[in-house]
Design an enzyme around this catalytic site. Structure first.
Site, short mmCIF file in Angstrom:
data_model
loop_
_atom_site.label_atom_id
_atom_site.label_comp_id
_atom_site.label_asym_id
_atom_site.label_seq_id
_atom_site.Cartn_x
_atom_site.Cartn_y
_atom_site.Cartn_z
N THR A 163 2.82 71.32 49.38
CA THR A 163 1.78 72.26 49.83
C THR A 163 0.40 71.61 49.74
O THR A 163 -0.41 71.71 50.67
CB THR A 163 1.83 73.55 49.00
OG1 THR A 163 3.06 74.21 49.24
CG2 THR A 163 0.68 74.48 49.37
N GLN A 203 11.80 68.68 53.77
CA GLN A 203 13.24 68.89 53.74
C GLN A 203 14.04 67.67 54.16
O GLN A 203 15.23 67.57 53.86
CB GLN A 203 13.61 70.08 54.65
CG GLN A 203 13.12 71.42 54.15
CD GLN A 203 13.71 71.81 52.81
OE1 GLN A 203 14.77 71.32 52.40
NE2 GLN A 203 13.05 72.72 52.10
N ASN A 218 13.14 74.24 57.09
CA ASN A 218 13.65 74.57 55.76
C ASN A 218 14.69 75.67 55.78
O ASN A 218 15.56 75.74 54.89
CB ASN A 218 12.51 74.96 54.82
CG ASN A 218 11.61 76.03 55.42
OD1 ASN A 218 10.97 75.80 56.45
ND2 ASN A 218 11.54 77.20 54.80
N CYS A 233 12.33 89.77 52.70
CA CYS A 233 12.31 90.97 51.85
C CYS A 233 12.54 90.61 50.38
O CYS A 233 12.13 91.34 49.50
CB CYS A 233 13.34 91.99 52.32
SG CYS A 233 15.04 91.41 52.19
N THR A 269 -6.61 63.05 37.20
CA THR A 269 -5.83 62.06 36.46
C THR A 269 -4.39 62.05 36.95
O THR A 269 -3.76 63.10 37.09
CB THR A 269 -5.87 62.38 34.95
OG1 THR A 269 -7.21 62.37 34.51
CG2 THR A 269 -5.06 61.37 34.16
N SER A 276 7.74 66.49 48.95
CA SER A 276 7.67 66.99 47.58
C SER A 276 8.85 66.49 46.78
O SER A 276 9.97 66.39 47.30
CB SER A 276 7.66 68.52 47.58
OG SER A 276 7.47 69.03 46.29
N GLY A 277 8.63 66.20 45.49
CA GLY A 277 9.69 65.66 44.65
C GLY A 277 10.77 66.64 44.26
O GLY A 277 11.92 66.25 44.07
N HIS A 278 10.44 67.92 44.15
CA HIS A 278 11.42 68.85 43.60
C HIS A 278 12.53 69.18 44.58
O HIS A 278 13.50 69.85 44.23
CB HIS A 278 10.76 70.12 43.04
CG HIS A 278 10.33 71.11 44.07
ND1 HIS A 278 11.05 72.25 44.34
CD2 HIS A 278 9.25 71.14 44.88
CE1 HIS A 278 10.42 72.95 45.28
NE2 HIS A 278 9.34 72.30 45.62
#
Length: 423
Positions: free
Chosen positions: A73, A181, A151, A329, A241, A203-205
């Site tokens: 993001t 993705q 995604n 939802c 940092t 993104s790493g996760h």
């Protein structure tokens, strides 16, 4: 009860090898890599090595073109807003209607600030029309931002081709892709096939690291202002940092992903395909979203007509199966997924979408369990649906009539070919 995790497009379990690589920098090698004393040298060198490892994964010769961020993001915001600030002479942005909110909402915010934004539609398979794409690009086009893979559906966009077309129309156009993705699931050569891509976020996760680390590729010479200001880190392009343990973990995760690319494309695809075929064979009135488009090998998005995704998720969870719904939802909104609406998924199914997404940690036993549980979940919910005739295991005539009327009126698309697969 054994937990079956089938929601890897949302986040992934942390790889033990990643934890092991991070641990020294969470304990005794805790120093600020910008500090001048000798103990900090090791942390600084770890960041340098990690940046090179990231560059090697993408076949990039100059590691300095990668900025470490907190997540995709932040990377997307930095890319899109940074380019908009750096090139005030142009304003138009071209994107798609099915982007992740981390891109879609940024573009909408810039639109409110006066930037013309073109949101390209997709067809019922989730694919772009290249002619519409070319017509959308004009002399005022500043930025094209199109995801590499969706995604929700896993549909893959021809980003390398789209970037090439943009540059052939006008070399000054900046091209960004959100590859969150696809990284680790598909090969990406930024000095080969993807050489026309200027900015790439991930993104790493999604790659078996902890949450809180991402990266942004910025091709040398791309105009971009920093989003975070206040320090010299990342060559002045992202203040703050460096998160050394997580940066080291990201590099290790990419190393593992490179070693598993073939596995992702074969074994995991076979798991996904077996589940898809079994569910289509055992559940009437279903459709696979994006089935006729190129898809990520790990992703299955399936819509079950006349049931609610929220109810399916609750029952799957009770059986120890973690998946996600295509309906928003579950995040507090009654609005269906913007991606499924863009695909024209019928109103009878748009709230009844479930996404299963797998990783290298999933097994044949996981698929067996989902095949055992999920058809019964759908059957249970349909028995209490006002649109379903439980005695005949079929939709009520008035439900079919409503669906057909909506299709005739152009409100929503008619069911796809695969919807009525009753024996």
């Amino acid at each position: 009860m054994r937990l079956i995790y089938a929601d890897n497009n949302a986040t992934t379990p942390i790889a033990p090898e990643v934890v092991e690589a991070m641990t020294p920098f969470l304990t005794h090698d805790f120093f600020n890599p910008s500090s001048m004393y000798e103990p900090a040298r090791k942390t600084h060198e770890a960041v340098v090595r990690a940046r090179k490892a990231v560059a090697d994964f993408f076949k990039v010769s100059d590691p300095r073109q990668f900025i470490f961020t907190s997540c995709a993001t932040e990377s997307n915001n930095t890319a899109i807003v940074g380019v908009a600030k750096a090139v005030p002479g142009r304003r138009q942005i071209v994107t798609t209607a099915v982007e992740h909110p981390a891109v879609l909402e940024v573009c909408k915010d810039l639109q409110r600030q006066g930037h013309p934004v073109t949101f390209l539609p997709v067809d019922r398979d989730g694919k772009l029309d290249l002619r519409q794409y070319i017509r959308a690009i004009g002399p005022e086009t500043l930025l094209v931002t199109i995801m590499h893979a969706n995604n929700e559906t896993g549909v893959i966009f021809p980003v390398a081709e789209l970037a090439r077309i943009a540059k052939e129309i006008d070399p000054a156009i900046v091209f960004h892709t959100d590859a969150t993705q696809s990284v680790g699931k598909l090969p990406i050569d930024l000095e080969g096939e993807f050489r026309h891509v200027d900015l790439l976020s991930f993104s790493g996760h999604k790659l078996h690291t902890p949450k809180g680390i991402g990266a942004l590729f910025v091709r040398r010479g791309t105009p971009m202002r920093p989003l975070l200001i206040g320090g010299h880190q990342e060559e002045g392009r992202r203040a703050g940092t460096e998160n050394v343990p997580y940066i080291v973990g990201l590099a290790k995760a990419l190393e593992l992903a490179a070693a598993n690319l073939d596995d992702e494309a074969t074994r995991i695809r076979a798991l996904r395909d077996r589940l898809e075929q079994a569910l289509e064979a055992t559940i009437p009135w279903v459709q696979v979203n994006g089935r006729r488009a190129p898809r990520l090998p790990n992703t299955l998005n399936i819509s079950c007509h006349f049931v609610e995704g929220e109810g399916m998720l609750y029952q799957l969870s009770a059986a120890g199966i973690c998946a996600s719904s295509g309906s928003a939802c579950t995040s507090g909104s009654l609005e269906p997924s913007h991606v499924l609406r863009a695909l024209g998924v019928p109103f009878t199914a748009v709230h009844g979408s479930i996404r299963f997404s797998f990783s290298r940690y999933n097994t044949e036993a996981d698929i067996d369990r989902i095949i055992e549980v999920f058809p019964q979940v759908v059957s249970n919910l349909r028995r209490i649906s006002p649109y379903w005739d439980a005695a005949n295991n079929t939709p009520r005539p008035e439900a079919i009539a409503m669906l057909e009327a909506a299709s005739r009126n152009g409100g929503t698309a008619a069911p796809a070919r695969s919807v009525d697969n009753r024996p």
